[in-house]
Design a protein around this motif. Structure first.
Motif, PDB file in Angstrom:
ATOM      1  N   TYR B  87       1.002  -1.286  -0.135  1.00  0.00           N
ATOM      2  CA  TYR B  87      -0.064   0.101  -0.142  1.00  0.00           C
ATOM      3  C   TYR B  87       0.859   1.331   0.068  1.00  0.00           C
ATOM      4  O   TYR B  87       1.625   1.306   0.626  1.00  0.00           O
ATOM      5  CB  TYR B  87      -0.704   0.051   1.313  1.00  0.00           C
ATOM      6  N   PHE B  88       0.544   2.181  -0.864  1.00  0.00           N
ATOM      7  CA  PHE B  88       1.275   3.305  -1.040  1.00  0.00           C
ATOM      8  C   PHE B  88       0.738   4.550  -0.855  1.00  0.00           C
ATOM      9  O   PHE B  88      -0.563   4.640  -1.502  1.00  0.00           O
ATOM     10  CB  PHE B  88       2.112   3.396  -2.535  1.00  0.00           C
ATOM     11  N   CYS B  89       1.109   5.752  -0.274  1.00  0.00           N
ATOM     12  CA  CYS B  89       0.448   6.959  -0.180  1.00  0.00           C
ATOM     13  C   CYS B  89       1.018   7.688  -1.312  1.00  0.00           C
ATOM     14  O   CYS B  89       2.200   7.377  -1.579  1.00  0.00           O
ATOM     15  CB  CYS B  89       0.614   7.731   1.187  1.00  0.00           C
ATOM     16  N   ALA B  90       0.328   8.631  -1.867  1.00  0.00           N
ATOM     17  CA  ALA B  90       0.941   9.602  -2.766  1.00  0.00           C
ATOM     18  C   ALA B  90       0.320  10.944  -2.757  1.00  0.00           C
ATOM     19  O   ALA B  90      -0.860  11.129  -2.539  1.00  0.00           O
ATOM     20  CB  ALA B  90       0.800   8.866  -4.158  1.00  0.00           C
ATOM     21  N   SER B  91       1.234  11.946  -2.571  1.00  0.00           N
ATOM     22  CA  SER B  91       0.635  13.070  -2.620  1.00  0.00           C
ATOM     23  C   SER B  91       0.568  14.257  -3.983  1.00  0.00           C
ATOM     24  O   SER B  91       1.761  13.807  -4.637  1.00  0.00           O
ATOM     25  CB  SER B  91       1.528  14.125  -1.388  1.00  0.00           C
ATOM     26  N   ALA B  92      -0.291  14.658  -4.127  1.00  0.00           N
ATOM     27  CA  ALA B  92      -0.274  15.553  -5.165  1.00  0.00           C
ATOM     28  C   ALA B  92      -0.143  17.157  -4.843  1.00  0.00           C
ATOM     29  O   ALA B  92      -0.698  17.605  -4.033  1.00  0.00           O
ATOM     30  CB  ALA B  92      -1.738  15.347  -5.942  1.00  0.00           C
ATOM     31  N   THR B  93       0.906  17.681  -5.672  1.00  0.00           N
ATOM     32  CA  THR B  93       1.288  19.014  -5.047  1.00  0.00           C
ATOM     33  C   THR B  93       1.159  20.029  -6.250  1.00  0.00           C
ATOM     34  O   THR B  93       1.443  21.334  -5.795  1.00  0.00           O
ATOM     35  CB  THR B  93       2.979  19.009  -4.396  1.00  0.00           C
ATOM     36  N   ASP B  94       0.924  19.670  -7.307  1.00  0.00           N
ATOM     37  CA  ASP B  94       1.082  20.668  -8.585  1.00  0.00           C
ATOM     38  C   ASP B  94      -0.284  20.472  -9.207  1.00  0.00           C
ATOM     39  O   ASP B  94      -0.837  19.671  -9.249  1.00  0.00           O
ATOM     40  CB  ASP B  94       2.360  20.687  -9.175  1.00  0.00           C
ATOM     41  N   SER B  95      -0.513  21.478 -10.312  1.00  0.00           N
ATOM     42  CA  SER B  95      -1.561  21.465 -10.953  1.00  0.00           C
ATOM     43  C   SER B  95      -1.875  20.408 -12.124  1.00  0.00           C
ATOM     44  O   SER B  95      -3.089  20.039 -12.550  1.00  0.00           O
ATOM     45  CB  SER B  95      -1.914  22.777 -11.803  1.00  0.00           C
ATOM     46  N   TRP B  96      -0.483  19.597 -12.245  1.00  0.00           N
ATOM     47  CA  TRP B  96      -0.600  18.736 -13.239  1.00  0.00           C
ATOM     48  C   TRP B  96      -1.198  17.169 -12.548  1.00  0.00           C
ATOM     49  O   TRP B  96      -1.576  16.363 -13.188  1.00  0.00           O
ATOM     50  CB  TRP B  96       0.726  18.371 -13.744  1.00  0.00           C
ATOM     51  N   GLY B  97      -1.158  17.434 -11.245  1.00  0.00           N
ATOM     52  CA  GLY B  97      -1.487  15.851 -10.854  1.00  0.00           C
ATOM     53  C   GLY B  97      -0.453  14.941 -10.609  1.00  0.00           C
ATOM     54  O   GLY B  97      -0.389  13.813 -10.459  1.00  0.00           O
ATOM     55  N   LYS B  98       0.939  15.416 -10.678  1.00  0.00           N
ATOM     56  CA  LYS B  98       2.076  14.685 -10.610  1.00  0.00           C
ATOM     57  C   LYS B  98       1.865  14.040  -9.096  1.00  0.00           C
ATOM     58  O   LYS B  98       1.583  14.848  -8.059  1.00  0.00           O
ATOM     59  CB  LYS B  98       3.470  15.529 -10.698  1.00  0.00           C
ATOM     60  N   LEU B  99       2.239  12.721  -9.015  1.00  0.00           N
ATOM     61  CA  LEU B  99       2.001  12.199  -7.503  1.00  0.00           C
ATOM     62  C   LEU B  99       3.435  11.765  -7.093  1.00  0.00           C
ATOM     63  O   LEU B  99       4.542  11.668  -7.827  1.00  0.00           O
ATOM     64  CB  LEU B  99       1.306  10.868  -7.847  1.00  0.00           C
ATOM     65  N   GLN B 100       3.801  12.095  -5.792  1.00  0.00           N
ATOM     66  CA  GLN B 100       4.946  11.764  -5.021  1.00  0.00           C
ATOM     67  C   GLN B 100       4.450  10.893  -4.043  1.00  0.00           C
ATOM     68  O   GLN B 100       3.608  11.098  -3.119  1.00  0.00           O
ATOM     69  CB  GLN B 100       5.536  12.919  -4.318  1.00  0.00           C
ATOM     70  N   PHE B 101       5.125   9.654  -4.267  1.00  0.00           N
ATOM     71  CA  PHE B 101       4.891   8.279  -3.368  1.00  0.00           C
ATOM     72  C   PHE B 101       5.764   8.271  -2.422  1.00  0.00           C
ATOM     73  O   PHE B 101       6.902   8.477  -2.360  1.00  0.00           O
ATOM     74  CB  PHE B 101       5.015   7.080  -4.327  1.00  0.00           C
ATOM     75  N   GLY B 102       5.381   7.492  -1.298  1.00  0.00           N
ATOM     76  CA  GLY B 102       5.945   7.064  -0.080  1.00  0.00           C
ATOM     77  C   GLY B 102       6.639   5.452  -0.489  1.00  0.00           C
ATOM     78  O   GLY B 102       6.411   5.214  -1.752  1.00  0.00           O
ATOM     79  N   ALA B 103       7.475   5.033   0.370  1.00  0.00           N
ATOM     80  CA  ALA B 103       7.889   3.760   0.198  1.00  0.00           C
ATOM     81  C   ALA B 103       7.305   2.513   0.298  1.00  0.00           C
ATOM     82  O   ALA B 103       7.515   1.743  -0.068  1.00  0.00           O
ATOM     83  CB  ALA B 103       9.331   3.689   1.044  1.00  0.00           C
ATOM     84  N   GLY B 104       5.766   2.779   1.029  1.00  0.00           N
ATOM     85  CA  GLY B 104       4.879   1.681   0.783  1.00  0.00           C
ATOM     86  C   GLY B 104       5.173   0.955   2.051  1.00  0.00           C
ATOM     87  O   GLY B 104       6.087   0.924   2.861  1.00  0.00           O
ATOM     88  N   THR B 105       3.948   0.253   2.468  1.00  0.00           N
ATOM     89  CA  THR B 105       3.737  -0.779   3.627  1.00  0.00           C
ATOM     90  C   THR B 105       3.400  -1.946   3.179  1.00  0.00           C
ATOM     91  O   THR B 105       2.210  -2.106   2.221  1.00  0.00           O
ATOM     92  CB  THR B 105       2.686  -0.323   4.520  1.00  0.00           C
ATOM     93  N   GLN B 106       4.062  -2.984   3.209  1.00  0.00           N
ATOM     94  CA  GLN B 106       3.638  -4.420   2.749  1.00  0.00           C
ATOM     95  C   GLN B 106       2.831  -5.038   3.836  1.00  0.00           C
ATOM     96  O   GLN B 106       3.282  -5.391   4.720  1.00  0.00           O
ATOM     97  CB  GLN B 106       5.190  -5.081   2.543  1.00  0.00           C
ATOM     98  N   VAL B 107       1.615  -5.369   3.467  1.00  0.00           N
ATOM     99  CA  VAL B 107       0.621  -6.111   4.436  1.00  0.00           C
ATOM    100  C   VAL B 107       0.410  -7.555   3.743  1.00  0.00           C
ATOM    101  O   VAL B 107       0.204  -7.683   2.714  1.00  0.00           O
ATOM    102  CB  VAL B 107      -0.508  -5.346   4.035  1.00  0.00           C
ATOM    103  N   VAL B 108       0.516  -8.439   4.858  1.00  0.00           N
ATOM    104  CA  VAL B 108       0.297  -9.797   4.509  1.00  0.00           C
ATOM    105  C   VAL B 108      -0.946 -10.155   5.593  1.00  0.00           C
ATOM    106  O   VAL B 108      -0.776  -9.771   6.707  1.00  0.00           O
ATOM    107  CB  VAL B 108       1.483 -10.629   4.755  1.00  0.00           C
TER     108      VAL B 108
END
Lengths: 114, 111
Positions: B87-108
């Motif tokens: 699972y990844f969170c991603a933040s949108a910071t500009d008008s294009w919608g470019k996403l900046q992702f975190g490193a993720g959480t691996q869930v089992v």
């Protein structure tokens, strides 16, 4: 309709070879993004197209990376003189237009440079 | 460089339990999104929360956003084996919608 498709799904290249990765976005989608995902990491932004215009290429790691979308639909990411550090999954995503925040991702191309 | 960090890096739970993961980001955002990635697959959009929202629900998912702490959390209730993924969170910071992702959480999730 169909989702975002990418080809090839897997690519093995010898160091120094040029590669071309293709992305077919969802039909009619204006916005197209390329991301690079290293093993065990989250995706990192490479470049963004709005129709055929490349509006942001700030994430391309070097001048060996080049992307195009000449007719505003299919996009190609080209990597020249591949290096081992280029090994990653390359993800393409599209969205209807810049006002729509949800991006639809393709399955990715896994590139291995030997 | 990644915009955010996720915590924990990995999470192992049993079916029926709840799974909570957290995300922190660095700069002001327009919205924050959560994506799921099954092994060897592309990312699937789960839920989006805008910067002026504090909580959002979608099915078994609950997302919170605290812009003062620059953090978000994703709660999956009554987990199922099919929820096994990264699972990844991603933040949108500009008008294009470019996403900046975190490193993720691996869930089992084990049956």
């Amino acid at each position: 309709g169909a989702g975002v498709s990418q080809s090839p799904r897997y690519k093995v290249a010898k160091r120094g070879q040029d590669v071309a990765l293709r992305c077919d976005p969802i039909s009619g989608h204006v916005s197209l993004f390329w991301y690079q995902q290293a093993l065990g990491q989250g995706p990192e932004f490479l470049t963004y197209f709005q129709n055929e215009a490349q509006l942001d290429k700030s994430g391309l790691p070097s001048d060996r990376f080049f992307a195009e979308r000449p007719e505003g639909s299919v996009s190609t990411l080209k990597i020249q003189r591949t290096q081992q550090e280029d090994s990653a999954v390359y993800l393409c995503a599209s969205s209807t237009d810049p006002t729509q925040e949800t991006q639809y991702f393709g399955p990715g191309t896994r590139l291995l440079v030997l | 460089s990644q915009q955010g960090e996720e915590d924990p890096q990995a999470l192992s739970i049993q079916e029926g339990e709840n799974a909570t993961m957290n995300c922190s980001y660095k700069t002001s955002i327009n919205n924050l999104q959560w994506y799921r990635q099954n092994s060897g697959r592309g990312l699937v959009h789960l839920i989006l929360i805008r910067s002026n929202e504090r909580e959002k629900h979608s099915g078994r998912l609950r997302v919170t956003l605290d812009t003062s702490k620059k953090s978000s959390s994703l709660l999956i209730t009554a987990s199922r084996a099919a929820d096994t993924a990264s699972y990844f969170c991603a933040s949108a910071t500009d008008s294009w919608g470019k996403l900046q992702f975190g490193a993720g959480t691996q869930v089992v999730v084990t049956p």
